[in-house]
Design an enzyme around this catalytic site. Sequence first.
Site, mmCIF file in Angstrom:
data_model
loop_
_atom_site.group_PDB
_atom_site.id
_atom_site.type_symbol
_atom_site.label_atom_id
_atom_site.label_comp_id
_atom_site.label_asym_id
_atom_site.label_seq_id
_atom_site.Cartn_x
_atom_site.Cartn_y
_atom_site.Cartn_z
ATOM 1 N N HIS A 191 136.673 -42.490 -65.975
ATOM 2 C CA HIS A 191 138.130 -41.912 -65.729
ATOM 3 C C HIS A 191 138.437 -40.595 -66.327
ATOM 4 O O HIS A 191 139.661 -40.358 -66.029
ATOM 5 C CB HIS A 191 138.945 -43.197 -66.442
ATOM 6 C CG HIS A 191 138.662 -43.189 -67.918
ATOM 7 N ND1 HIS A 191 137.479 -44.030 -68.303
ATOM 8 C CD2 HIS A 191 138.915 -42.929 -69.088
ATOM 9 C CE1 HIS A 191 137.338 -43.942 -69.713
ATOM 10 N NE2 HIS A 191 138.347 -43.519 -70.224
ATOM 11 N N ASP A 229 129.398 -42.935 -66.360
ATOM 12 C CA ASP A 229 129.932 -43.120 -67.812
ATOM 13 C C ASP A 229 131.111 -42.259 -67.741
ATOM 14 O O ASP A 229 131.276 -41.243 -67.159
ATOM 15 C CB ASP A 229 128.883 -42.579 -68.723
ATOM 16 C CG ASP A 229 129.535 -42.535 -70.145
ATOM 17 O OD1 ASP A 229 129.770 -43.600 -70.695
ATOM 18 O OD2 ASP A 229 129.446 -41.465 -70.822
ATOM 19 N N ASP A 258 129.092 -51.681 -75.107
ATOM 20 C CA ASP A 258 129.857 -50.652 -76.257
ATOM 21 C C ASP A 258 131.181 -51.649 -76.453
ATOM 22 O O ASP A 258 132.030 -50.922 -76.974
ATOM 23 C CB ASP A 258 130.263 -49.473 -75.364
ATOM 24 C CG ASP A 258 130.902 -49.413 -73.958
ATOM 25 O OD1 ASP A 258 131.204 -50.748 -73.531
ATOM 26 O OD2 ASP A 258 131.021 -48.464 -73.443
#
Length: 1554
Positions: free
Chosen positions: A531, A528, A629
């Site tokens: 980045h 999760d 999401d």
Amino acid sequence: MAQNKQIRVLLLNDMEKLEKTLFRVEQGFELQFRLGPTLQGKAVAVYTNYPSPGDSFNRHKFRALEWHNPTGREDDSDKYCKLDLQMAGSFQYYFGYGTDHQRGGGCIVVDPILRVGADDHILPLDCITIQTYLAKCLGPFDEWEDRLRVAKESGYNMIHFTPLQTLGLSRSCYSLADQLQVNPDFSRPGQKCTWEDVGKLVDKMKKDWNMLCITDVVYNHTASNSKWITKHPECGYNLVNSPHLKPAWVLDRALWHLTCDVENGVYEAKGLPALITGDAHKNVIKKILLDDIYPKLKLWEFFQLDVDKAVQQFRALLTQGVNKKTTLSNPKVHLKILQDPEYKRLGCTVNMDIALETFVPHSDEPSSVEECCTFLEKRLKELNEEKRRLVSYHQEQAVNCVLANVTYERLADHGPKLGPITRRHPLVTRYFTFPFKATTLEVEEEMMHQPDKACYFMAHNGWVMGDDPLRNFAEPGSDVYLRRELICWGDSVKLRYGEKPEDCPYLWEHMKKYTEITAKYFCGMRLDNCHSTPLHVAEEMLATARSVRPNLYVIAELFTGSEFLDNVFVNRLGITSLIREAMSAYNSHEEGRLVYRFGGDPVGSFVQPHLRPLVPSIAHAMFMDVTHDNECPIQLRSAYDSLPSSAVVSMACCATGSTRGYDELVPHQISVVSEERFYPKWNDDADPSNAGVVNLQSGIIAGKQAVNKLHQELASSGFLQVYVDQVDEDIVAVTRHSPNTHQSVVTVSRTAFRDPKKFQYRSDVPPMCIPGKIEEVVLEARIVERKPFSYKKDPKTINGMPEYTVEISEHIQLKDSKIVKHTVGTSKGHVQEIEFKNLTPGSVIAFRVSLDPDAQKAVGLLRSHLIQFSPHFKSGSVSNDSAADALKLPLALIALKLTLAELSLLLYRCDAEEQEDGGGCYNIPNWTPLKYAGLQGLVSVMADIRPKNDLGHPFCDNLRNGDWMIDYISGRLISRGGTLAEVGKWFQAMFVYLKQLPRYLIPCYFDAILVGAYTTFLDQAWSQMSSFVQNGSTFVKHLALGSVQLCGIGKVPKLPPLSPSLTDVPYRINNITKEKEQCCASLAAGLPHFSSGIFRCWGRDTFIALRGLLLLTGRFLDARNIILAFAGTLRHGLIPNLIGEGVHARYNCRDAVWWWLQCVQDYCKIVPNGTDILTCPVSRMYPTDDSPPKPAGLMDQPLHDVIQEAMQRHVEGIQFRERNAGFQIDMNMRDEGFNVSAGVDLETGFVFGGNRFNCGTWMDKMGESEKARNKGIPATPRDGSAVEIVGLSKSAVHWLAELHKKKMFPYQGVTVLRNEPRKWTPAQLSYICCTASDAAPYGNHEMLSYESWDQKIQENFEKLFYVSGDPNDPIEKHPNLVHKHGIYKDSYGASSPWCDYQLRPNFTIAMVVAPELFTPQKAMTALEMAEKKLLGPLGMKTLDPDDMVYCGVYDNSLDNDNYNVAKGFNYHQGPEWLWPIGYFLRAKLHFSKIIGQETYDKTVFLVKNVLSRHYLHLERSPWKGLPELTNENGQYCSFSCETQAWSISSVLEVLYDL
């Protein structure tokens, strides 16, 4: 080595750092590291952290790999070190040499092997169909199976759980309060859910349901209410360990107080109510921030200094007389504000040393001191003002970000519309925790400097749009928090790991335990917020996970905005799949493009070899129709699009997936934060009105089940090829094709991005042509509306839209389809045309297509015959009991009968050669003719097309459009007769099958046939060559093919006939005269310019190339025949330059005879019993200089007599005028140039000759331009004694002397005429020959032994050729012409003395053939000068670049008034010729070995490095050869032969010497 083992080769190049390049490989592959051109010859070491067999992985532990050299030769072209990849993950490599170990490097990502089911069978990555579940919506653990069963029944084989741990107060799925504990929501009173319970369910799903499970790991933050973060506040970014955040914290608190004031109505009078309704309210907020809040906060003070305090300190130092300097110690260092590390207001400082050096008083007087203080005060105020302006800039950005946040959260239609500003829904999300009771801002700021309180003021996490993902936005140097650029998650604290575990021990240990739990129970992880996760942290955690579960499946969704940055994360972390989303497509065309982008080869792709280069790839995709999401597709598109878009996604050749709710047609986003309802359970008998259960009648579940099963079948059955056809703006057809069985599945989806109820779609659907036979309709489905149901959001269950369902049929015949209108008679050959009658928006139909029965049989039979080349073709093959006679023998057995001359015709022959036989090279329309008529012409093109699968190439178009190329290959060979005809018939029989295939398959099978045959013929060629070639490196073998390429037999013999009494001479029957004739192979000088007619065979070129191309390759008979054929044409003591079959010979070169003698010597030394050639009969075509051509056998002499005649004639002196002198034999030469002369200086022993109007050495360019007035003038006459001829003659006389001593040569020496001893000087002989008068010999006969002649040259060579540079050297006749010393002259006694002193590469030839002439140290000095001035990338500059006539670019078409370059006058005045580089390198090897080991090692590096560039050129050249020359610095020269005999030969000789 197993024949089917997949091997990938990674070429290493100096300073090539590939951290942003992705290399993906599978377990079981072998990875070879090989040296690129820039590294060959260097002692390169390759290091990797891939563990040794039996060791566990430690990412910090690197080991050096061992080099393997399969040929055991010095040549580096085949040297490699390897890894047998048996472990998943990311592994680093780096390489270096000498003291620099980091000259380059990169990463290798090895895919995991996933296993599933009771039998533990492999689940290929492309088979994955995943569904995401929000764990909190699964309800109590004992109800999970019923809810998870929906995924199983919907055809998924993997489930992705959001985190199963205890959630924080916000209830966000990704805000975890305790990373080590299972969410207590899953437990019932008295029935606690544990990790063991979860593990048992996961294991049951794996074994009984054939489903794997993965879950998220969240490393970047923890819930604000995590108990452990309160006990260990050092794990977050707080105001104690990160004081740079204090200004941002003050602003954050001020914004919180603004929220409270707005809620309390404080600003209503100023026009700011609690409920924001438009831009007017936003303008008030902006005004309040700029006019009220910021002026009070004075945030700039955190970055400023106290001016009065600093000046006072400065004054005190000046008064004390400290450090008075008149100049700055470093003028580049200027006075600047030094940031206070504690970030106290006005706490910054300046460097007083710099201040004292900058502001120096003129005297010690108080006035001077005050003046300096005033100047300093002014400067400090300026610096403070700069800081104020900078903070103002940050504040303006912060205002913009606050207003943008207000717009999204309160005004935007796509935003959450939070309503009035309250403490629950503040003006902006708080950036920091504040676990104390709110008080005034002034009191709170005091708390900021109290460590026991400030440690609990921790920064929240979030993400920054457009930020560098490799930068940690919470670290010093970032102003993200101050500028309010963070899109903040107010429920989570950003974790502060530091650089290593020692920086925050508790946090690292805590997260490792979390990781171990996850890896223990789940087969994979989703990273999760990947980045924003520090790379070094994720690396360490994943290493921990892989120590628990080696085949860990890792996925992530990256938002870097750059494929290269994506690769950094994939490489460092070993991410297996990157999440990609179909919802990113703005129309169906883009959706189809994504399918093509994310996996699979084009339909009809070429079969790739098992050993091939490792090429960069894109990350493996997990292609989702929607992620959990993101926004709901129904809201953005329409409910009708759910099925067709899912079908498009499922046809992608990669992992695919969806999120729970998509298939049930839930018409809103299921929020990861606010959703608290549970998912429906599975019930086969569910009623659509029951929101709590679902089954195949719910939403598109039935359709999703069908497309998921299809996706898995296609991946597991090897349907690896993909074709996407945009039929119209809404219809996408995706084909998946199996390259083994040639079955296809074609799915046609009519998308519905716009709601059909609101948008009028076109009623006419274009027909489709599907190649092959439609076996069945795999599925047809469409979304239909059912009544009287309608959607109503259920308060307890996440329910979908009951008014829609899927009407579906599976595995039906075409005639039973409700979507297709099938018209009888529309089948056209291999193509079937279908018309649609009911392909409504929201519809999908999938066809299973096989080849036409005849084509299917043909491909099976063809594959059975291709097995002889590769076991790859066993799959899909059928045995052939009735094969054509031509196919009953393996091709390798037919090839055994081929001679090298026949292989030359079969593999090569350029257009000019072929035209001599009445043919030509195949011409591809809209492109270009092939380089060769033989197989190499085709294979060279296919070698470029194959790796890229460039099926749109004109070459492939030509194959698809007709059989012309196919028939050309077989027809050309059949017409030749003999064994070549047998080969032609083999091709013809194979092509019978090929022609029956659909045209789109022709290129790939044509390639398979050609490549198999080509490699068979290459093996046959090498098998007939020497052990040097057979046991040599790839480079040696490919160079040796130059012998086949350039040495062949044409329709007309190029060599004069040999003596009939000579044995083993090849004969044939002339097709025209039907008479027996000799057919000896001749050596072409170069292709394509010197390949046919009179210009094919050149004496000089032949014998410069003969050692390398014929002797070293073991073609002794061909070498003998060529030597004797040229011997038969001896005339005037010379052998011809252009041989013209002997009858049209030109005797205008002085060096060819010496190269010929060198080859006779080499033949005697290399060939077993080679000296037998000296007694072989030579049929003299010209027994005397003036006799007409005589037939073979009329006058035979042993070769040693011919040799003696050549030597004798040189000593006597040669002078004659060429026959037919004038325009008819040379349109450019002046009359004087036809006068040929040569002789021997009896004082020095040097051979000399020529005049200033002809050019008798290899540098033989004759001026051609009347415009530039160089016509008839040689650019490089090189008259006098040319250095290489002196070296060659020295080699010859020394050899003859030795032969005579061994009684193998009957002549002791030559006879000279003497009278008071007299000799002809070069000048005298030049004059005599220029006037073409006869010089009558006179005086007494006297014997000059070869030993004496040898001694004369030895004594005089270095004395007269070496340029010492000593102006007082008495031997140096022209010291004023010396411009480089320590070199050897290019000639001695030239008519233009300047030419003697020009630096050219010719002296290196003498060094190789007669090294005894040179003092080793002087030789090395000269070679170093040549290296510095003449060495180019591929060749040697033919003239010193410092020379005034140097020009490195050869353009034979240029005709201007420039004397030095017009019409290519500079042919040998700078352009870089390849063949001299061989002699340069061989000379360096020889003399460096004498000098010492260190020098030799350096030379070996140079040699390997230079040769690597030749190898690279050879591999890339469609001609598969080395060129005649290049322009300066290795640039391509269009006027050069593309492949030249002496170029290939000289490089081959270097490799032989190595």
